[in-house]
Motif scaffolding. Structure first.
Motif, mmCIF file in Angstrom:
data_model
loop_
_atom_site.group_PDB
_atom_site.id
_atom_site.type_symbol
_atom_site.label_atom_id
_atom_site.label_comp_id
_atom_site.label_asym_id
_atom_site.label_seq_id
_atom_site.Cartn_x
_atom_site.Cartn_y
_atom_site.Cartn_z
ATOM 1 N N SER A 35 -6.641 -75.857 3.128
ATOM 2 C CA SER A 35 -7.122 -75.256 1.885
ATOM 3 C C SER A 35 -6.791 -73.781 1.823
ATOM 4 C CB SER A 35 -8.639 -75.408 1.786
ATOM 5 O OG SER A 35 -9.014 -76.753 1.789
ATOM 6 N N ARG A 39 -12.217 -66.174 1.765
ATOM 7 C CA ARG A 39 -13.155 -65.617 2.737
ATOM 8 C C ARG A 39 -12.422 -64.962 3.907
ATOM 9 N NH1 ARG A 39 -13.202 -68.188 7.545
ATOM 10 N NH2 ARG A 39 -13.816 -70.370 7.784
ATOM 11 N N ARG A 42 -12.388 -65.872 10.471
ATOM 12 C CA ARG A 42 -13.308 -65.747 11.610
ATOM 13 C C ARG A 42 -12.488 -65.596 12.884
ATOM 14 N NH1 ARG A 42 -16.368 -70.917 9.844
ATOM 15 N NH2 ARG A 42 -17.690 -70.136 8.171
ATOM 16 N N TYR A 51 -6.986 -72.309 7.403
ATOM 17 C CA TYR A 51 -6.866 -72.073 5.956
ATOM 18 C C TYR A 51 -5.632 -71.233 5.691
ATOM 19 C CZ TYR A 51 -11.911 -73.195 5.298
ATOM 20 O OH TYR A 51 -13.133 -73.802 5.263
ATOM 21 N N GLU A 70 -8.557 -79.167 -6.776
ATOM 22 C CA GLU A 70 -9.952 -78.810 -7.059
ATOM 23 C C GLU A 70 -10.195 -77.475 -6.385
ATOM 24 O OE1 GLU A 70 -12.568 -78.505 -4.591
ATOM 25 O OE2 GLU A 70 -10.940 -78.658 -3.146
ATOM 26 N N SER A 72 -13.669 -74.480 -5.624
ATOM 27 C CA SER A 72 -15.053 -74.103 -5.879
ATOM 28 C C SER A 72 -15.352 -72.816 -5.136
ATOM 29 C CB SER A 72 -16.015 -75.212 -5.451
ATOM 30 O OG SER A 72 -15.986 -75.350 -4.056
ATOM 31 N N TYR A 79 -12.706 -71.439 -2.475
ATOM 32 C CA TYR A 79 -11.994 -72.396 -1.628
ATOM 33 C C TYR A 79 -11.268 -73.368 -2.559
ATOM 34 C CZ TYR A 79 -15.277 -71.057 2.113
ATOM 35 O OH TYR A 79 -16.027 -70.369 3.034
ATOM 36 N N GLY A 80 -10.036 -73.728 -2.256
ATOM 37 C CA GLY A 80 -9.324 -74.661 -3.114
ATOM 38 C C GLY A 80 -8.309 -75.494 -2.360
ATOM 39 N N ILE A 99 -13.490 -81.150 2.467
ATOM 40 C CA ILE A 99 -14.004 -80.277 1.410
ATOM 41 C C ILE A 99 -15.446 -80.617 1.056
ATOM 42 C CG2 ILE A 99 -11.752 -79.773 0.389
ATOM 43 C CD1 ILE A 99 -12.243 -81.900 -1.681
ATOM 44 N N ASP A 100 -16.062 -79.765 0.258
ATOM 45 C CA ASP A 100 -17.467 -79.978 -0.091
ATOM 46 C C ASP A 100 -17.625 -81.092 -1.121
ATOM 47 O OD1 ASP A 100 -16.467 -78.592 -2.282
ATOM 48 O OD2 ASP A 100 -18.406 -77.707 -2.702
HETATM 49 P P1 5GP Z 1 -16.280 -72.508 5.976
HETATM 50 O O1 5GP Z 1 -16.390 -71.125 5.382
HETATM 51 O O2 5GP Z 1 -17.399 -72.820 6.915
HETATM 52 O O3 5GP Z 1 -14.923 -72.755 6.590
HETATM 53 O O4 5GP Z 1 -16.413 -73.536 4.775
HETATM 54 C C1 5GP Z 1 -17.448 -73.448 3.876
HETATM 55 C C2 5GP Z 1 -17.445 -74.657 2.976
HETATM 56 O O5 5GP Z 1 -16.269 -74.714 2.179
HETATM 57 C C3 5GP Z 1 -17.476 -75.983 3.748
HETATM 58 O O6 5GP Z 1 -18.471 -76.824 3.199
HETATM 59 C C4 5GP Z 1 -16.105 -76.538 3.513
HETATM 60 O O7 5GP Z 1 -16.072 -77.935 3.587
HETATM 61 C C5 5GP Z 1 -15.787 -76.030 2.135
HETATM 62 N N1 5GP Z 1 -14.372 -76.060 1.816
HETATM 63 C C6 5GP Z 1 -13.334 -75.773 2.633
HETATM 64 N N2 5GP Z 1 -12.175 -75.931 1.994
HETATM 65 C C7 5GP Z 1 -12.473 -76.329 0.739
HETATM 66 C C8 5GP Z 1 -11.677 -76.661 -0.400
HETATM 67 O O8 5GP Z 1 -10.455 -76.637 -0.414
HETATM 68 N N3 5GP Z 1 -12.358 -76.998 -1.525
HETATM 69 C C9 5GP Z 1 -13.708 -77.048 -1.579
HETATM 70 N N4 5GP Z 1 -14.259 -77.427 -2.723
HETATM 71 N N5 5GP Z 1 -14.480 -76.775 -0.511
HETATM 72 C C10 5GP Z 1 -13.877 -76.406 0.622
#
Ligand code: 5GP
Length: 185
Positions: A35, A39, A42, A51, A70, A72, A79-80, A99-100
């Motif tokens: 994705s 952000r 880390r 990512y 998609e 969000s 995140y996309g 993804i979420d």
């Molecule tokens: P983290 O910051 O912990 O890597 O991810 C935070 C949230 O973003 C997690 O619930 C993860 O599944 C969601 N996320 C990661 N990539 C995508 C994406 O491409 N699309 C969406 N809609 N959510 C995502």
């Protein structure tokens, strides 16, 4: 056998990242989609691995160009799922999206044949423990994630499958069975 698009969702800290990693290690025809996010990286993360880390300006431009399957925002970050990346990967095998829940439901709208899989924790306390031991976030961020978890779990019925991550290898094997079954439909 058809190539399938699998969406893996579930509350953060539930272990879906580990499950996704194991699934792709054990199944050479399964690709994990990468994705885009705005952000911060880390510690230990690399651009183009966990990512594609891009600026907000670039992200907004990509939305304009209809470049996401998609997208969000959580915790002030976007995140996309990059559309072209997924299409290309699907030509060569199965694709896994981690993804979420909202993203998963959005994907299903565009691709009704996508398989929506939700990983759920054996208990909320277990998730709290996992988030704390991961040690990448503040207490406040962890509490935010836990309230988000209740929201995600409330959408369980809209998903095709629910898998409890009690024992990691059992959960992985269960998901492999689901994929096998769906591929031969
Ligand atoms: P983290 O910051 O912990 O890597 O991810 C935070 C949230 O973003 C997690 O619930 C993860 O599944 C969601 N996320 C990661 N990539 C995508 C994406 O491409 N699309 C969406 N809609 N959510 C995502």
């Amino acid at each position: 056998m058809r190539n399938v698009l699998i969406v893996l969702s579930g509350p953060s800290g539930v272990g879906k990242g580990t499950i996704a990693k194991l699934l792709t290690e054990r199944n050479e025809n399964l690709f994990l989609s990468i994705s885009c996010t705005t952000r911060k990286m880390r510690e230990g993360e690399r651009d183009g691995k966990e990512y594609f880390f891009i600026t907000k300006e670039k992200f907004l431009q990509k939305i304009e160009n209809n470049g996401f399957l998609e997208y969000s925002s959580h915790f002030d970050n976007f995140y996309g799922t990059p559309k072209q990346f997924v299409h290309e990967k699907l030509e060569g095998g199965d694709v896994l999206l981690e993804i979420d829940v909202n993203g998963g439901l959005e994907v299903k709208k565009n691709y009704p044949s996508a398989i929506l899989l939700m990983v759920v924790p054996p208990s909320i306390e277990e998730v709290r423990r996992r988030l704390i031991s991961r040690n990448t976030e503040t207490v406040e961020q962890i509490e935010n994630r836990l309230s988000r978890m209740e929201y995600e779990l409330s959408k369980k019925e809209l998903y095709d499958y629910t898998v409890i991550n009690d024992d990691l290898l059992t959960a992985v094997a269960e998901i492999e069975d689901i994929i096998k079954k769906e591929k031969s439909r």
